[in-house]
Motif scaffolding. Structure first.
Motif, PDB file in Angstrom:
ATOM      1  N   SER A  45     -16.917  -9.123  -5.966  1.00  0.00           N
ATOM      2  CA  SER A  45     -17.782 -10.216  -6.437  1.00  0.00           C
ATOM      3  C   SER A  45     -18.875 -10.582  -5.434  1.00  0.00           C
ATOM      4  O   SER A  45     -19.215 -11.753  -5.257  1.00  0.00           O
ATOM      5  N   HIS A  46     -19.430  -9.569  -4.793  1.00  0.00           N
ATOM      6  CA  HIS A  46     -20.517  -9.800  -3.833  1.00  0.00           C
ATOM      7  C   HIS A  46     -21.653 -10.547  -4.543  1.00  0.00           C
ATOM      8  O   HIS A  46     -22.124 -10.108  -5.602  1.00  0.00           O
ATOM      9  N   PRO A  47     -22.133 -11.673  -4.007  1.00  0.00           N
ATOM     10  CA  PRO A  47     -23.083 -12.520  -4.744  1.00  0.00           C
ATOM     11  C   PRO A  47     -24.357 -11.817  -5.200  1.00  0.00           C
ATOM     12  O   PRO A  47     -24.765 -11.962  -6.355  1.00  0.00           O
ATOM     13  N   SER A  48     -25.004 -11.043  -4.312  1.00  0.00           N
ATOM     14  CA  SER A  48     -26.253 -10.397  -4.708  1.00  0.00           C
ATOM     15  C   SER A  48     -26.000  -9.268  -5.700  1.00  0.00           C
ATOM     16  O   SER A  48     -26.845  -8.991  -6.567  1.00  0.00           O
ATOM     17  N   TYR A  49     -24.840  -8.640  -5.599  1.00  0.00           N
ATOM     18  CA  TYR A  49     -24.450  -7.595  -6.549  1.00  0.00           C
ATOM     19  C   TYR A  49     -24.231  -8.205  -7.941  1.00  0.00           C
ATOM     20  O   TYR A  49     -24.741  -7.701  -8.950  1.00  0.00           O
ATOM     21  N   VAL A  50     -23.480  -9.290  -7.975  1.00  0.00           N
ATOM     22  CA  VAL A  50     -23.225  -9.971  -9.251  1.00  0.00           C
ATOM     23  C   VAL A  50     -24.540 -10.417  -9.882  1.00  0.00           C
ATOM     24  O   VAL A  50     -24.771 -10.238 -11.089  1.00  0.00           O
ATOM     25  N   LYS A  51     -25.420 -10.970  -9.071  1.00  0.00           N
ATOM     26  CA  LYS A  51     -26.712 -11.435  -9.577  1.00  0.00           C
ATOM     27  C   LYS A  51     -27.533 -10.290 -10.149  1.00  0.00           C
ATOM     28  O   LYS A  51     -28.131 -10.410 -11.234  1.00  0.00           O
ATOM     29  N   ALA A  52     -27.552  -9.153  -9.437  1.00  0.00           N
ATOM     30  CA  ALA A  52     -28.344  -8.009  -9.892  1.00  0.00           C
ATOM     31  C   ALA A  52     -27.853  -7.481 -11.233  1.00  0.00           C
ATOM     32  O   ALA A  52     -28.651  -7.176 -12.127  1.00  0.00           O
ATOM     33  N   VAL A  53     -26.531  -7.375 -11.389  1.00  0.00           N
ATOM     34  CA  VAL A  53     -25.969  -6.872 -12.646  1.00  0.00           C
ATOM     35  C   VAL A  53     -26.208  -7.867 -13.777  1.00  0.00           C
ATOM     36  O   VAL A  53     -26.568  -7.490 -14.899  1.00  0.00           O
ATOM     37  N   GLN A  54     -26.011  -9.153 -13.485  1.00  0.00           N
ATOM     38  CA  GLN A  54     -26.233 -10.187 -14.506  1.00  0.00           C
ATOM     39  C   GLN A  54     -27.680 -10.181 -14.989  1.00  0.00           C
ATOM     40  O   GLN A  54     -27.941 -10.209 -16.205  1.00  0.00           O
ATOM     41  N   GLU A  55     -28.604 -10.140 -14.058  1.00  0.00           N
ATOM     42  CA  GLU A  55     -30.022 -10.186 -14.432  1.00  0.00           C
ATOM     43  C   GLU A  55     -30.425  -8.947 -15.217  1.00  0.00           C
ATOM     44  O   GLU A  55     -31.219  -9.033 -16.163  1.00  0.00           O
ATOM     45  N   GLN A  56     -29.872  -7.792 -14.854  1.00  0.00           N
ATOM     46  CA  GLN A  56     -30.235  -6.569 -15.558  1.00  0.00           C
ATOM     47  C   GLN A  56     -29.687  -6.550 -16.977  1.00  0.00           C
ATOM     48  O   GLN A  56     -30.381  -6.167 -17.918  1.00  0.00           O
ATOM     49  N   VAL A  57     -28.440  -6.974 -17.150  1.00  0.00           N
ATOM     50  CA  VAL A  57     -27.849  -6.925 -18.496  1.00  0.00           C
ATOM     51  C   VAL A  57     -28.538  -7.913 -19.434  1.00  0.00           C
ATOM     52  O   VAL A  57     -28.554  -7.724 -20.657  1.00  0.00           O
ATOM     53  N   GLN A  58     -29.140  -8.954 -18.867  1.00  0.00           N
ATOM     54  CA  GLN A  58     -29.894  -9.888 -19.688  1.00  0.00           C
ATOM     55  C   GLN A  58     -31.213  -9.291 -20.176  1.00  0.00           C
ATOM     56  O   GLN A  58     -31.777  -9.746 -21.172  1.00  0.00           O
ATOM     57  N   LYS A  59     -31.692  -8.270 -19.469  1.00  0.00           N
ATOM     58  CA  LYS A  59     -32.956  -7.630 -19.846  1.00  0.00           C
ATOM     59  C   LYS A  59     -32.723  -6.376 -20.683  1.00  0.00           C
ATOM     60  O   LYS A  59     -33.223  -6.257 -21.795  1.00  0.00           O
ATOM     61  N   LEU A  60     -31.972  -5.426 -20.124  1.00  0.00           N
ATOM     62  CA  LEU A  60     -31.698  -4.174 -20.829  1.00  0.00           C
ATOM     63  C   LEU A  60     -30.520  -3.495 -20.147  1.00  0.00           C
ATOM     64  O   LEU A  60     -30.587  -3.171 -18.966  1.00  0.00           O
ATOM     65  N   GLY A  61     -29.445  -3.313 -20.885  1.00  0.00           N
ATOM     66  CA  GLY A  61     -28.258  -2.699 -20.317  1.00  0.00           C
ATOM     67  C   GLY A  61     -28.278  -1.185 -20.365  1.00  0.00           C
ATOM     68  O   GLY A  61     -27.800  -0.517 -19.448  1.00  0.00           O
ATOM     69  N   PHE A  62     -28.838  -0.643 -21.428  1.00  0.00           N
ATOM     70  CA  PHE A  62     -28.767   0.809 -21.598  1.00  0.00           C
ATOM     71  C   PHE A  62     -29.878   1.311 -22.503  1.00  0.00           C
ATOM     72  O   PHE A  62     -30.252   0.667 -23.480  1.00  0.00           O
ATOM     73  N   TYR A  63     -30.397   2.447 -22.147  1.00  0.00           N
ATOM     74  CA  TYR A  63     -31.096   3.327 -23.071  1.00  0.00           C
ATOM     75  C   TYR A  63     -30.915   4.740 -22.550  1.00  0.00           C
ATOM     76  O   TYR A  63     -30.518   4.945 -21.406  1.00  0.00           O
ATOM     77  N   SER A  64     -31.179   5.720 -23.364  1.00  0.00           N
ATOM     78  CA  SER A  64     -30.853   7.098 -23.004  1.00  0.00           C
ATOM     79  C   SER A  64     -31.810   7.650 -21.961  1.00  0.00           C
ATOM     80  O   SER A  64     -32.844   7.055 -21.643  1.00  0.00           O
ATOM     81  N   ASN A  65     -31.487   8.820 -21.450  1.00  0.00           N
ATOM     82  CA  ASN A  65     -32.328   9.485 -20.460  1.00  0.00           C
ATOM     83  C   ASN A  65     -33.534  10.199 -21.074  1.00  0.00           C
ATOM     84  O   ASN A  65     -34.188  10.997 -20.407  1.00  0.00           O
ATOM     85  N   THR A 264     -25.090  11.276 -21.058  1.00  0.00           N
ATOM     86  CA  THR A 264     -25.496  10.149 -21.896  1.00  0.00           C
ATOM     87  C   THR A 264     -25.606   8.868 -21.075  1.00  0.00           C
ATOM     88  O   THR A 264     -26.647   8.220 -21.040  1.00  0.00           O
ATOM     89  N   PHE A 265     -24.542   8.504 -20.394  1.00  0.00           N
ATOM     90  CA  PHE A 265     -24.503   7.208 -19.706  1.00  0.00           C
ATOM     91  C   PHE A 265     -24.992   7.269 -18.263  1.00  0.00           C
ATOM     92  O   PHE A 265     -25.291   6.240 -17.671  1.00  0.00           O
ATOM     93  N   GLY A 266     -25.061   8.448 -17.679  1.00  0.00           N
ATOM     94  CA  GLY A 266     -25.425   8.562 -16.268  1.00  0.00           C
ATOM     95  C   GLY A 266     -26.805   8.009 -15.971  1.00  0.00           C
ATOM     96  O   GLY A 266     -27.769   8.297 -16.679  1.00  0.00           O
ATOM     97  N   GLY A 267     -26.910   7.203 -14.915  1.00  0.00           N
ATOM     98  CA  GLY A 267     -28.196   6.642 -14.521  1.00  0.00           C
ATOM     99  C   GLY A 267     -28.702   5.563 -15.440  1.00  0.00           C
ATOM    100  O   GLY A 267     -29.904   5.274 -15.460  1.00  0.00           O
ATOM    101  N   ASN A 268     -27.802   4.910 -16.194  1.00  0.00           N
ATOM    102  CA  ASN A 268     -28.267   3.847 -17.084  1.00  0.00           C
ATOM    103  C   ASN A 268     -28.725   2.630 -16.283  1.00  0.00           C
ATOM    104  O   ASN A 268     -28.498   2.519 -15.081  1.00  0.00           O
ATOM    105  N   HIS A 269     -29.383   1.717 -16.942  1.00  0.00           N
ATOM    106  CA  HIS A 269     -30.030   0.595 -16.265  1.00  0.00           C
ATOM    107  C   HIS A 269     -29.032  -0.269 -15.498  1.00  0.00           C
ATOM    108  O   HIS A 269     -29.295  -0.670 -14.359  1.00  0.00           O
ATOM    109  N   LEU A 270     -27.899  -0.555 -16.090  1.00  0.00           N
ATOM    110  CA  LEU A 270     -26.900  -1.377 -15.406  1.00  0.00           C
ATOM    111  C   LEU A 270     -26.333  -0.660 -14.190  1.00  0.00           C
ATOM    112  O   LEU A 270     -26.155  -1.264 -13.123  1.00  0.00           O
TER     113      LEU A 270
END
Length: 376
Positions: A45-65, A264-270
């Motif tokens: 639960s590293h604070p900056s790590y949690v923040k980065a994942v939270q902010e990214q999933v709010q924008k875009l979690g996944f799209y293909s390569n 498929t999932f490798g290198g996704n936004h999250l």
């Protein structure tokens, strides 16, 4: 529906993590010296790590390569800065086994050959090619055994050259420090000879840094101590601090073409957001230096315990070897002293793979518990 029962489970249910600790459903606090197989690199639960994942999933979690993803470029650039490795390119996937699978496939593509050399006590994963080069016959199905592989011992330079002379070896895969196998590490002379022989006989050298990479040994990669440059480097575990991500670093001498590798999932936004946060924390908090310094402290403290016969590994990829099997000791530490540790194929080895943010005080707690447990 029941779960497919392939894991022996401890009767503990972690529900929360903070730094170097996890907490179970009853609120009991455990010191985590195992990090879920070296996965937790910068702390739960590293604070900056949690923040980065939270902010990214709010924008875009996944799209293909099939589209541009600038986060992949940012991750690759920061990986270059952290490792100091120029002239490599990055292919992203999801796990260590998948990273090694792609490394083996790429070696075969590049050389036009099919056989792989691996080493005694190796563990490279459970997918088809990765498990074929893992030194544990009990986890290989007949399908896996169809691969062309050869197992050698560390330091056997003559045997290695004799195999390479046959002309059919695509690659040599090695954990520079073995994980599950018991933290053995060959000599610098052996690794340098292996690199030279691979180049001489047109085979690729693959360094499996899935567990030993990402600053765990005090160097960014374990192989860097030996002044070699593998053709392919596989990474995963500590790369995402718990988020599934893996990859291979590929020498610029190996040419890419469309369709050569894919995921498929490798290198996704999250995954990239998680990976970038990890590299930022390693840099900003000097976690590689911490790993090296804590290692020296642990070595000193371990000498105070006569039952410890040998200290293995480097940095925070550690093993304490005893002259007895440690399964009962591990359970005692877990259930009576609330300390997570790890096992190895060497039944006398207590494996320690904590977050790189661990402090001396945490190890003081561990050694106090260890002394008490051993006095029993």
């Amino acid at each position: 529906m029941n779960l497919f029962d392939v894991y022996p489970l401890y009767n503990i249910t972690p529900v929360k993590g903070e730094g170097c600790h996890v907490f179970d459903a009853e609120g009991k606090k455990y010191l985590d010296l195992y990090g879920g197989h070296a996965v937790i690199s910068i702390g739960h639960s590293h604070p900056s790590y949690v923040k980065a994942v939270q902010e990214q999933v709010q924008k875009l979690g996944f799209y293909s390569n099939s589209i541009k993803n600038p986060l992949q470029d940012e991750l690759a650039e920061k990986l270059l800065q952290a490792s100091g490795l120029e002239n490599y390119k990055l292919f992203l996937c999801n796990s260590g086994a998948e990273a090694n699978e792609n490394a083996l496939k790429l070696a075969s593509f590049h050389t036009g050959k099919s056989r792989i050399i691996y080493f005694k006590n190796a563990f490279h994963g459970r997918t088809s090619g990765a498990v074929a080069v893992t030194d544990n016959e009990s986890i290989k199905a007949p399908f896996n055994k169809a691969h062309e592989v050869t197992c050698l011992s560390f330091e056997d330079v003559v045997g290695l050259e004799n195999e390479l002379l046959k002309g059919d070896v695509a690659g040599v895969i090695v954990e520079v420090i073995q994980g599950v196998g018991g933290l053995d590490e060959a000599s610098t002379e052996f690794y340098q000879a292996t690199a030279k022989l691979c180049r001489k006989y047109n085979a690729l050298l693959i360094a499996d840094e899935v567990q030993s990479g990402y600053g765990r040994t005090g160097d960014f990669f374990a192989f860097q101590k030996h002044q070699i440059y593998p053709d392919i480097i596989s990474v995963a575990k500590g790369m995402g601090n718990g988020f599934p991500i893996g990859g291979i670093l590929i020498s610029s001498e190996i040419e890419a073409r469309h369709g050569l590798l894919g995921t498929t999932f490798g290198g996704n936004h999250l995954a990239c957001a998680a990976g970038i946060a990890v590299l930022d924390a390693i840099k900003n908090e000097n976690l590689m230096q911490n790993a090296a310094e804590i290692f020296e402290y642990v070595k000193e403290k371990a000498t105070e315990i006569p039952q410890v016969k040998k200290i293995k590994g480097r940095g925070l990829m550690l093993g304490l070897e005893f002259d007895f099997e440690v399964a009962a000791l591990r359970k005692d530490l877990l259930f009576n002293y609330q300390v997570f540790t790890g096992a190895a194929s060497n039944k006398k080895l207590l494996r320690i793979l904590p977050p790189l943010s661990i402090q001396k005080g945490h190890f003081e707690q561990f050694f106090s518990a260890l002394k008490s447990a051993l006095e029993k």
